[in-house]
Motif scaffolding. Structure first.
Motif, mmCIF file in Angstrom:
data_model
loop_
_atom_site.group_PDB
_atom_site.id
_atom_site.type_symbol
_atom_site.label_atom_id
_atom_site.label_comp_id
_atom_site.label_asym_id
_atom_site.label_seq_id
_atom_site.Cartn_x
_atom_site.Cartn_y
_atom_site.Cartn_z
ATOM 1 N N MET A 164 0.828 -1.207 0.000
ATOM 2 C CA MET A 164 0.000 0.000 0.000
ATOM 3 C C MET A 164 0.864 1.260 0.000
ATOM 4 O O MET A 164 0.515 2.265 -0.641
ATOM 5 C CB MET A 164 -0.934 -0.006 1.208
ATOM 6 N N ALA A 165 1.997 1.216 0.689
ATOM 7 C CA ALA A 165 2.897 2.367 0.699
ATOM 8 C C ALA A 165 3.442 2.647 -0.693
ATOM 9 O O ALA A 165 3.625 3.805 -1.080
ATOM 10 C CB ALA A 165 4.043 2.129 1.682
ATOM 11 N N GLU A 166 3.696 1.584 -1.455
ATOM 12 C CA GLU A 166 4.154 1.782 -2.827
ATOM 13 C C GLU A 166 3.046 2.375 -3.690
ATOM 14 O O GLU A 166 3.297 3.250 -4.533
ATOM 15 C CB GLU A 166 4.642 0.466 -3.424
ATOM 16 N N LEU A 167 1.809 1.921 -3.467
ATOM 17 C CA LEU A 167 0.685 2.465 -4.227
ATOM 18 C C LEU A 167 0.546 3.969 -4.008
ATOM 19 O O LEU A 167 0.185 4.716 -4.924
ATOM 20 C CB LEU A 167 -0.614 1.774 -3.816
ATOM 21 N N THR A 168 0.830 4.416 -2.791
ATOM 22 C CA THR A 168 0.685 5.837 -2.466
ATOM 23 C C THR A 168 1.984 6.616 -2.657
ATOM 24 O O THR A 168 2.063 7.799 -2.321
ATOM 25 C CB THR A 168 0.194 6.013 -1.014
ATOM 26 N N LEU A 198 15.855 10.567 -6.101
ATOM 27 C CA LEU A 198 15.259 10.702 -7.431
ATOM 28 C C LEU A 198 15.933 9.834 -8.491
ATOM 29 O O LEU A 198 15.262 9.233 -9.327
ATOM 30 C CB LEU A 198 15.294 12.160 -7.875
ATOM 31 N N TYR A 199 17.264 9.734 -8.438
ATOM 32 C CA TYR A 199 17.981 9.007 -9.490
ATOM 33 C C TYR A 199 18.569 7.683 -9.011
ATOM 34 O O TYR A 199 19.246 6.998 -9.771
ATOM 35 C CB TYR A 199 19.100 9.878 -10.065
ATOM 36 N N GLU A 220 7.147 10.715 2.045
ATOM 37 C CA GLU A 220 7.449 10.531 0.635
ATOM 38 C C GLU A 220 8.956 10.364 0.462
ATOM 39 O O GLU A 220 9.732 10.750 1.341
ATOM 40 C CB GLU A 220 6.947 11.733 -0.177
ATOM 41 N N PRO A 221 9.404 9.803 -0.641
ATOM 42 C CA PRO A 221 10.848 9.639 -0.856
ATOM 43 C C PRO A 221 11.555 10.988 -0.852
ATOM 44 O O PRO A 221 11.008 11.995 -1.316
ATOM 45 C CB PRO A 221 10.930 8.982 -2.245
ATOM 46 N N SER A 270 8.500 3.759 2.227
ATOM 47 C CA SER A 270 8.513 2.386 2.742
ATOM 48 C C SER A 270 7.914 1.393 1.752
ATOM 49 O O SER A 270 7.791 0.207 2.065
ATOM 50 C CB SER A 270 7.745 2.300 4.071
ATOM 51 N N GLY A 271 7.544 1.864 0.574
ATOM 52 C CA GLY A 271 7.003 0.984 -0.446
ATOM 53 C C GLY A 271 8.061 0.030 -0.968
ATOM 54 O O GLY A 271 9.262 0.270 -0.819
ATOM 55 N N TYR A 272 7.610 -1.051 -1.594
ATOM 56 C CA TYR A 272 8.534 -2.078 -2.060
ATOM 57 C C TYR A 272 9.499 -1.587 -3.140
ATOM 58 O O TYR A 272 10.541 -2.194 -3.352
ATOM 59 C CB TYR A 272 7.757 -3.297 -2.550
ATOM 60 N N SER A 273 9.148 -0.510 -3.831
ATOM 61 C CA SER A 273 10.079 0.087 -4.791
ATOM 62 C C SER A 273 10.419 1.512 -4.367
ATOM 63 O O SER A 273 10.642 2.395 -5.196
ATOM 64 C CB SER A 273 9.472 0.072 -6.204
ATOM 65 N N LYS A 274 10.412 1.725 -3.056
ATOM 66 C CA LYS A 274 10.766 3.013 -2.435
ATOM 67 C C LYS A 274 9.877 4.158 -2.903
ATOM 68 O O LYS A 274 10.293 5.314 -2.941
ATOM 69 C CB LYS A 274 12.241 3.345 -2.688
ATOM 70 N N GLY A 275 8.641 3.809 -3.298
ATOM 71 C CA GLY A 275 7.695 4.843 -3.697
ATOM 72 C C GLY A 275 7.855 5.317 -5.113
ATOM 73 O O GLY A 275 7.185 6.263 -5.532
#
Length: 339
Positions: free
Chosen positions: A102-106, A333-334, A327-328, A110-115
């Protein structure tokens, strides 16, 4: 303008192979909980999308839960899973944390692809989940590559490559079929036939609507499966995965299933009638089938309601976490981006 109606065979569900394994009470309860987690998670994701908390594309798995839950029941540690963009259910079924998904969706750190991946691009090496791919059919050659790695390493792991009826018409799919059979690679190709691809009925888009036959010219065996019945999925999954583990090469499973929502959150789904959707919900819903069997086996309805309440709490906690996670940072960013 409506895109046509699914075939009568598709409407009634798969009939070519109706073999089903009887489940124990514990297996039924496990299947119920796992499918409810996906259903409630997707419902919450739809709500958050409507609130503007989730941006970009978002493809919900509501209605198709029995496919991934049934297949996951036959896999062992080390087996790999890869799929397309309708991927949240696959992530949860492999054991990925609902909070991280869910964190990645938003778009949170902490999302699986760091947001930075969003709905379609999440990965978990720990859970052997290799995406989430936004390009139609791209996961099929990649899944074939996972199977090649297994063969090269000499282990008995099996790769499961999920794709839909729309992706089944892509050229790279058949190149993958040819390679997989030529080298006897341990890969199960699971075609999730939800009858409409992006919005066109299979009868209008595919000359051969029996997708289990798509590997015939490569000598790849296949089965049609009632993808709305978790027992039928598990039974077929055991046969297919067993075939691969024995070194016999790839196997194709056509899961005849149905999505209740549109192709994505922006799809009004005007190519089918509300009556058709409601009929499938009433007659074939994968979760309701399990619930009815449990009630018939004298399981207390209060126990089933408790499971649903526990699942809702997990999903609500995930949504709260995702909306409050930072947020990240701009410095990210890169990072992890190929340029």
């Amino acid at each position: 303008m409506p895109s046509g109606k699914p075939s009568a065979a598709a409407t009634k569900g798969a009939t070519a192979n109706a073999t089903k394994l009887e489940f124990t009470k514990e297996q039924e309860l496990t299947a119920l909980r796992d499918m409810l987690l996906i259903r409630r998670f997707e419902e919450k994701a739809g709500q958050l999308y409507g609130m503007g908390a989730i941006g970009g594309f978002c493809h919900l798995y509501i209605g198709q839960e029995a496919v991934v839950v049934g297949m996951q029941m036959v896999l062992k540690e080390g087996d790999q899973v890869i799929t397309g963009y309708r991927d949240h259910g696959h992530m949860l079924a492999t054991g990925m944390d609902p909070k991280g998904v869910m964190a990645e969706l938003t778009g949170r750190r902490s999302g699986y692809s760091k947001g930075k991946g969003g709905s379609m691009h999440m990965f978990s090496k720990e859970k052997h989940f290799y995406g989430g791919h936004g390009i139609v059919g791209a996961q099929v050659p990649l899944g074939t590559g996972l199977a090649f790695a297994n063969r090269y390493r000499g282990n008995d792991n099996v790769a499961i490559a999920y794709f839909g009826d729309g992706a089944a018409n892509q050229g790279q799919v058949y190149e993958s079929f040819n390679m997989a059979e030529l080298w006897k690679l341990p890969v199960v190709y699971v075609i999730e036939n939800n009858r409409y691809a992006m919005g066109t009925a299979v009868t209008r888009a595919s000359a051969q609507t029996d997708f289990s036959k798509r590997g015939a010219s490569f000598n790849i065996p296949g089965e049609q499966v009632d993808g709305m019945d978790v027992r039928a999925v598990r039974a077929a999954g055991e046969r297919a995965v067993g075939w691969c583990r024995e070194g016999k090469g790839p196997f194709i499973l056509e899961m005849q299933t149905y999505r209740y929502r549109g192709h994505s959150m922006s799809d009004p789904a005007k190519y089918r009638t509300r009556e058709e959707v409601e009929k499938v919900r009433h007659d074939q819903d994968p979760i309701e089938q399990v619930r009815k069997r449990l009630l018939a086996a004298k399981v207390d309805e209060a126990e089933l309601k408790k499971i649903d309440a526990e699942v809702r709490e997990i999903v609500n906690d995930a949504a709260d976490f995702a909306q409050h996670d930072p947020e990240p940072d701009v410095s990210e960013l890169y990072t992890d981006v190929y340029r």
